[in-house]
Design a protein around this motif. Structure first.
Motif, PDB file in Angstrom:
ATOM      1  N   TYR A  83      69.925  74.032  37.084  1.00 41.07           N
ATOM      2  CA  TYR A  83      70.559  75.075  36.343  1.00 41.07           C
ATOM      3  C   TYR A  83      72.001  75.235  36.432  1.00 41.07           C
ATOM      4  N   VAL A  84      72.665  75.980  35.251  1.00 41.05           N
ATOM      5  CA  VAL A  84      73.990  75.906  35.183  1.00 41.05           C
ATOM      6  C   VAL A  84      74.653  77.383  35.135  1.00 41.05           C
ATOM      7  N   GLU A  85      75.417  77.531  35.907  1.00 46.31           N
ATOM      8  CA  GLU A  85      75.927  78.981  36.332  1.00 46.31           C
ATOM      9  C   GLU A  85      76.343  79.704  35.224  1.00 46.31           C
ATOM     10  N   SER A  86      77.303  79.259  34.425  1.00 50.98           N
ATOM     11  CA  SER A  86      77.755  79.861  33.330  1.00 50.98           C
ATOM     12  C   SER A  86      76.897  80.270  32.055  1.00 50.98           C
ATOM     13  N   GLU A  87      75.767  79.574  32.182  1.00 55.93           N
ATOM     14  CA  GLU A  87      74.891  79.485  31.186  1.00 55.93           C
ATOM     15  C   GLU A  87      73.839  80.856  31.487  1.00 55.93           C
ATOM     16  N   ILE A  88      73.903  81.484  32.626  1.00 54.89           N
ATOM     17  CA  ILE A  88      73.061  82.603  32.918  1.00 54.89           C
ATOM     18  C   ILE A  88      73.891  83.666  33.102  1.00 54.89           C
ATOM     19  N   ASP A 300      71.260  58.654  31.372  1.00 53.59           N
ATOM     20  CA  ASP A 300      72.458  58.572  30.619  1.00 53.59           C
ATOM     21  C   ASP A 300      72.980  60.077  30.270  1.00 53.59           C
ATOM     22  N   ASP A 301      74.145  60.399  29.762  1.00 50.18           N
ATOM     23  CA  ASP A 301      74.653  61.750  29.477  1.00 50.18           C
ATOM     24  C   ASP A 301      73.410  62.543  28.726  1.00 50.18           C
ATOM     25  N   ALA A 302      73.090  61.933  27.695  1.00 45.36           N
ATOM     26  CA  ALA A 302      72.167  62.841  26.736  1.00 45.36           C
ATOM     27  C   ALA A 302      71.078  63.341  27.690  1.00 45.36           C
ATOM     28  N   LYS A 303      70.371  62.555  28.481  1.00 44.30           N
ATOM     29  CA  LYS A 303      69.205  62.896  29.403  1.00 44.30           C
ATOM     30  C   LYS A 303      69.489  63.882  30.341  1.00 44.30           C
ATOM     31  N   VAL A 304      70.829  63.595  30.909  1.00 47.20           N
ATOM     32  CA  VAL A 304      71.106  64.679  32.114  1.00 47.20           C
ATOM     33  C   VAL A 304      71.465  66.062  31.259  1.00 47.20           C
ATOM     34  N   LEU A 305      72.003  65.838  30.245  1.00 47.85           N
ATOM     35  CA  LEU A 305      72.373  67.272  29.534  1.00 47.85           C
ATOM     36  C   LEU A 305      70.783  67.819  29.077  1.00 47.85           C
ATOM     37  N   ASP A 306      70.006  67.146  28.842  1.00 46.01           N
ATOM     38  CA  ASP A 306      68.621  67.669  28.289  1.00 46.01           C
ATOM     39  C   ASP A 306      68.230  68.340  29.539  1.00 46.01           C
ATOM     40  N   ILE A 307      68.078  67.625  30.671  1.00 45.73           N
ATOM     41  CA  ILE A 307      67.459  68.107  32.112  1.00 45.73           C
ATOM     42  C   ILE A 307      68.274  69.428  32.477  1.00 45.73           C
ATOM     43  N   LEU A 308      69.522  69.609  32.293  1.00 47.89           N
ATOM     44  CA  LEU A 308      70.205  70.819  32.598  1.00 47.89           C
ATOM     45  C   LEU A 308      69.625  71.967  31.631  1.00 47.89           C
ATOM     46  N   LYS A 309      69.473  71.819  30.378  1.00 48.30           N
ATOM     47  CA  LYS A 309      69.219  72.593  29.117  1.00 48.30           C
ATOM     48  C   LYS A 309      68.029  73.321  29.715  1.00 48.30           C
ATOM     49  N   LYS A 310      66.859  72.512  29.910  1.00 47.91           N
ATOM     50  CA  LYS A 310      65.451  72.877  30.043  1.00 47.91           C
ATOM     51  C   LYS A 310      65.448  73.447  31.499  1.00 47.91           C
ATOM     52  N   THR A 312      68.001  75.186  33.084  1.00 50.89           N
ATOM     53  CA  THR A 312      68.603  76.524  32.803  1.00 50.89           C
ATOM     54  C   THR A 312      67.642  77.545  32.162  1.00 50.89           C
ATOM     55  N   GLU A 313      66.798  77.364  30.971  1.00 50.64           N
ATOM     56  CA  GLU A 313      65.953  78.109  30.616  1.00 50.64           C
ATOM     57  C   GLU A 313      65.218  78.702  31.341  1.00 50.64           C
ATOM     58  N   LYS A 314      64.749  77.761  32.286  1.00 48.85           N
ATOM     59  CA  LYS A 314      63.694  78.422  33.057  1.00 48.85           C
ATOM     60  C   LYS A 314      64.110  79.235  34.155  1.00 48.85           C
ATOM     61  N   ALA A 315      65.413  78.982  34.782  1.00 50.53           N
ATOM     62  CA  ALA A 315      66.092  79.773  35.650  1.00 50.53           C
ATOM     63  C   ALA A 315      66.319  81.170  35.156  1.00 50.53           C
ATOM     64  N   ARG A 316      66.923  80.955  33.850  1.00 48.51           N
ATOM     65  CA  ARG A 316      67.333  82.410  33.145  1.00 48.51           C
ATOM     66  C   ARG A 316      66.445  83.184  33.087  1.00 48.51           C
ATOM     67  N   GLU A 317      65.129  82.768  32.840  1.00 44.57           N
ATOM     68  CA  GLU A 317      63.655  83.791  32.701  1.00 44.57           C
ATOM     69  C   GLU A 317      63.627  84.356  34.035  1.00 44.57           C
TER      70      GLU A 317
END
Ligand code: ATP
Ligand code: MG
Length: 334
Positions: A83-88, A300-310, A312-317
């Motif tokens: 998860y990404v800090e700035s997105e929470i 690749d970048d797209a895959k990593v970004l997708d992993i971060l997005k998913k 982060t959503e979970k951690a944000r909950e």
């Protein structure tokens, strides 16, 4: 239910050998026993003055690089939530509430803060956010109720403050909403840098990256600091504290152990040169890095970004629930 494991990385550079022995190795050992959460602390990266002022645009790229490094060592997205800090935003809110319960003095007394000011030569030019870092760290950990926190030695004191904060809130609320934070220091708590500085650190540029190519490994090792008192290969050398031997001990597979012990004896007697040993170290390190290089190809970048997005959503909950509990404790629910 599995207990929570949590740890974090500042995306100010790629991960290096120090991260591996400092905490990645523990993460690999514990990932199946715990429910693991890893944060990319991009806001914290702004607390490093060179980044906040000049290099802020690089932080996003490093967030992707570091995540890819973590995935490549074998911490797959199926076993770990990234998860990404700035997105929470709940992390900022928690940090602000926590900061009301920590004295200014206590924050400045934090030994890691003092140490970083010295090592990074910050003088009096550090930001308010930098001093506030332990509050953010407590929020990074406690937003997902991290209990087991594997870290390198330099982070131990920071975590002491997070532990105090979690106790304070449990006391105020007369509940046990927060776990008691346990730290776990790696096999090598602080790996020496290639320049002989006691800490290999991305901010100091004395690293060998986990993503280094065979050519980069060769270059770094050939330029490495060894025993400064040894001028000729026939001079008796010092093994103790010598990065050559520290890296050989830390990164060699079992099959190399005998050979390394022999090299140590020969080195002390002035019977083996630095160049021979450096070549040996290059092969040992490349052997260690090869499976990491292989796994990296999947991300690749797209895959990593997708992993971060998913992730982060979970951690944000989780973070939303935690913030709600803290606000209930403080009677801040309207
Ligand atoms: P910076 O210099 O920007 O603080 P860093 O190299 O210390 O970068 P961090 O992202 O702050 O990297 O640290 C991530 C984790 O790796 C922490 O748990 C830290 O203690 C550990 N770590 C970092 N460097 C080393 C090292 N040389 N030896 C062992 N552990 C390390
Ligand atoms: Mg650090």
């Amino acid at each position: 239910m599995k207990k929570r494991l949590m740890t974090g990385f500042t995306p100010t550079g790629k991960l290096h050998l120090g991260h591996y022995v400092g905490n990645l190795e523990n993460l690999l050992k514990l990932k199946s026993e715990y429910d693991a959460f890893l944060i990319l602390a991009d806001v914290h990266a702004l607390g490093t003055p060179s980044f906040s002022n000049l290099r802020y645009a690089e932080i996003q790229g490093y967030t992707i690089d570091v995540t890819r490094d973590l995935l490549s060592v074998g911490l797959s997205e199926d076993e770990v939530t990234y998860y990404v800090e700035s997105e929470i935003p709940e992390i900022y809110e928690l940090a602000a509430l926590f900061s009301m319960y920590v004295s200014h003095n206590r924050a400045l007394r934090n030994p890691t803060i003092k140490d970083e000011i010295k090592v990074k030569e910050l003088g009096d030019q550090f930001s308010l956010g930098f001093v506030n870092y332990p509050m953010y760290q407590a929020a990074d950990i406690l937003c997902v109720k991290g209990e087991m926190v594997p870290v390198g030695k330099d982070q131990e004191a920071h975590l002491e403050q997070a532990r105090e904060i979690s106790k304070t809130f449990n006391m105020i609320g007369k509940n046990n909403n927060f776990p008691e934070i346990k730290t776990l220091i790696g096999r090598v708590g602080k790996l020496i840098g290639t320049d002989g500085n006691p800490k290999m650190s991305k901010s100091l540029g004395n690293t060998i990256f986990l993503s280094a190519s065979p050519e980069e490994v060769e270059k770094k090792v050939m330029n490495m600091y060894t025993d400064p008192k040894r001028i000729h290969s026939t001079d008796p050398g010092t093994v103790e504290g010598n990065p050559l031997f520290i890296y050989l001990d830390a990164f060699s597979a079992e099959v190399h152990k005998n050979q390394i012990e022999q090299y140590k004896e020969l080195y002390k007697e002035g019977k083996v040169g630095d160049v021979e040993l450096k070549k040996y170290l290059i092969s040992v390190l490349n052997e260690f890095l090869e499976p990491i290089r292989e796994r990296r190809k999947q991300y690749d970048d797209a895959k990593v970004l997708d992993i971060l997005k998913k992730g982060t959503e979970k951690a944000r909950e989780e973070a939303k629930n935690t913030l709600r509990e803290v606000k209930e404790t403080l009677k801040l629910i309207y």
